[in-house]
Design an enzyme around this catalytic site. Structure first.
Site, PDB file in Angstrom:
ATOM      1  N   CYS A 255     116.494-100.905 -10.079  1.00 16.15           N
ATOM      2  CA  CYS A 255     115.095-101.046  -9.636  1.00 16.15           C
ATOM      3  C   CYS A 255     114.168-100.193 -10.509  1.00 16.15           C
ATOM      4  O   CYS A 255     113.983-100.502 -11.678  1.00 16.15           O
ATOM      5  CB  CYS A 255     114.979-100.705  -8.154  1.00 16.15           C
ATOM      6  SG  CYS A 255     113.462-101.328  -7.383  1.00 16.15           S
ATOM      7  N   HIS A 340     118.760-104.983  -6.098  1.00 13.68           N
ATOM      8  CA  HIS A 340     119.580-103.953  -5.462  1.00 13.68           C
ATOM      9  C   HIS A 340     121.004-104.446  -5.226  1.00 13.68           C
ATOM     10  O   HIS A 340     121.252-105.184  -4.273  1.00 13.68           O
ATOM     11  CB  HIS A 340     118.953-103.524  -4.130  1.00 13.68           C
ATOM     12  CG  HIS A 340     117.765-102.639  -4.290  1.00 13.68           C
ATOM     13  ND1 HIS A 340     117.852-101.263  -4.266  1.00 13.68           N
ATOM     14  CD2 HIS A 340     116.467-102.923  -4.507  1.00 13.68           C
ATOM     15  CE1 HIS A 340     116.651-100.744  -4.450  1.00 13.68           C
ATOM     16  NE2 HIS A 340     115.787-101.729  -4.601  1.00 13.68           N
ATOM     17  N   GLU A 342     123.434-102.838  -4.046  1.00 12.71           N
ATOM     18  CA  GLU A 342     123.964-102.289  -2.788  1.00 12.71           C
ATOM     19  C   GLU A 342     123.409-103.024  -1.570  1.00 12.71           C
ATOM     20  O   GLU A 342     123.874-102.815  -0.451  1.00 12.71           O
ATOM     21  CB  GLU A 342     123.641-100.791  -2.693  1.00 12.71           C
ATOM     22  CG  GLU A 342     122.250-100.453  -2.218  1.00 12.71           C
ATOM     23  CD  GLU A 342     121.153-100.722  -3.235  1.00 12.71           C
ATOM     24  OE1 GLU A 342     119.969-100.704  -2.856  1.00 12.71           O
ATOM     25  OE2 GLU A 342     121.464-100.960  -4.420  1.00 12.71           O
TER      26      GLU A 342
END
Length: 370
Positions: A255, A340, A342
């Site tokens: 990011c 992202h 995750e």
């Protein structure tokens, strides 16, 4: 102060262009100023609430019902929210979920930010999509354009120090049996740390202004530059130090970290008209042609024409607006992604990014010790 038939105080969101949206106030009854953005996820309001990348922003949720499964002890992305406020169409005050320990309204009051409910969030979203960046204030009365402008002028310096406000003050190490990763915390979500730990890594979380010499002294196997809030260009003074680190160890940028990788190698960034915030953004892998659904939260992107193609290659592209979603250094083990991997909230389609990064560390380590 006016109240509705349930005893809730009437509140207002006043935008910088003079438009006013009325609703009911929940959470902390205090004024909140910030950039008004929208999030398109159907779930994940707790993760959004505690994602440091939302620092200084008022988040409008496009999904009509927010708060229906409450707040639990497991889904926090930071110890406390950094956002300024929330705007929702309907706020659920009686959540139903076996893990729920409090309602969203209760936790907003606890952490000290307001929620404006009963608002036409579709209209706000369309305004942001049409006009781009727009600021506003949640308050118990409508404000004038001049009052909003005064708030904006007073908060300009705060905007430039958002990363400093959410980055930790000191290093902290989490044990693991695998590779040692230094996580440069620019406002990192806890899920990034958790993903690395679940992969067996030892992780040392360091403040954003940690020097190359300090990183070097930790003897890491790799470095991760995290997500975070604000304009990446505000961090240009740190990029020379970060570049030294990235050129010395396998590196992953996520990011904001992705945008900083571009800046480290003389690229440029620019602000999107209304950002990518949600759990349903399609991204194409330019090598395999495969499209992934990704979780995203950012207002800036890398300008593709600024990338030195002799140094960096574009690896992922946004299917909707064709913006740059990933980079790889052509000669060094450095990679970055705008989305992202995750997730939290969102699909974990791209969790393989962490596996690729770990494999890079192992490959470089094997060469080093050969």
């Amino acid at each position: 102060m006016k109240q509705d038939n349930k005893g809730h105080n009437t509140g207002y969101l006043t935008l910088a262009n003079g438009q006013v949206f009325a609703g009911t106030l929940h959470g902390a009854l205090q004024d909140a100023y910030g950039e008004v953005v929208f999030h398109t996820g159907m779930t994940g309001y707790q993760e959004v609430m505690t994602d440091p990348s939302f620092a200084g922003q008022i988040v409008t949720f496009t999904y009509p019902l927010i708060g229906n499964y409450g707040i639990n002890e497991w889904d926090y992305e930071a110890l406390a929210p950094a956002l300024k406020g929330m705007v929702v169409s309907e706020l659920c005050e009686a959540p139903s979920h076996y893990r729920s320990s409090s309602s969203l309204g209760q936790i907003a009051e606890h952490f000290g930010f307001p929620i404006l409910a009963g608002v036409d969030t579709r209209s706000i979203t369309k305004l942001v999509r049409t006009h781009g960046t727009i600021y506003g204030i949640i308050a118990d009365r409508p404000l004038s354009v001049e009052e909003v402008a005064a708030y904006q002028e007073g908060h300009e310096q705060t905007r430039k120090t958002l990363v400093a406000s959410v980055s930790p003050q000191k290093m902290e190490t989490y044990p693991g049996q695998g590779e040692h990763v230094v996580l440069v915390d620019l406002g990192a979500k806890r899920s990034i740390l958790q993903s690395l730990l679940e992969s067996g890594c030892k992780v040392t979380v360091v403040p954003f202004n940690t020097t190359y010499a300090q990183i070097q002294a930790l003897s890491p196997d790799g470095i991760v530059f995290s997500n975070g809030p604000g304009d990446p260009a505000d961090l240009l003074p740190y990029c020379a130090e970060w570049r030294k680190a990235a050129e010395s160890y396998p590196t992953l940028g996520i990011c904001l970290g992705h945008q900083l990788v571009a800046l480290m190698f003389n690229g440029k960034t620019e602000k999107l008209s209304y950002g990518h915030r949600g759990s349903n953004h399609p991204v194409k892998d330019l090598i395999t042609g495969k499209v992934y659904m990704t979780s995203q939260n950012h207002g800036y992107v890398v300008k593709e024409e600024s990338i030195d193609k002799r140094v960096l290659a574009v690896t992922y592209r946004n299917v909707n607006d064709k913006s740059v979603e990933g980079l790889r250094h052509l000669h060094l083990p450095i990679m970055s992604v705008q989305f992202h991997p995750e997730a939290h909230p969102g699909p974990d389609d791209t969790s393989h990014i962490f596996h690729q990064f770990i494999q890079e560390m192992r490959t470089v380590g094997a060469k080093h010790y050969a």
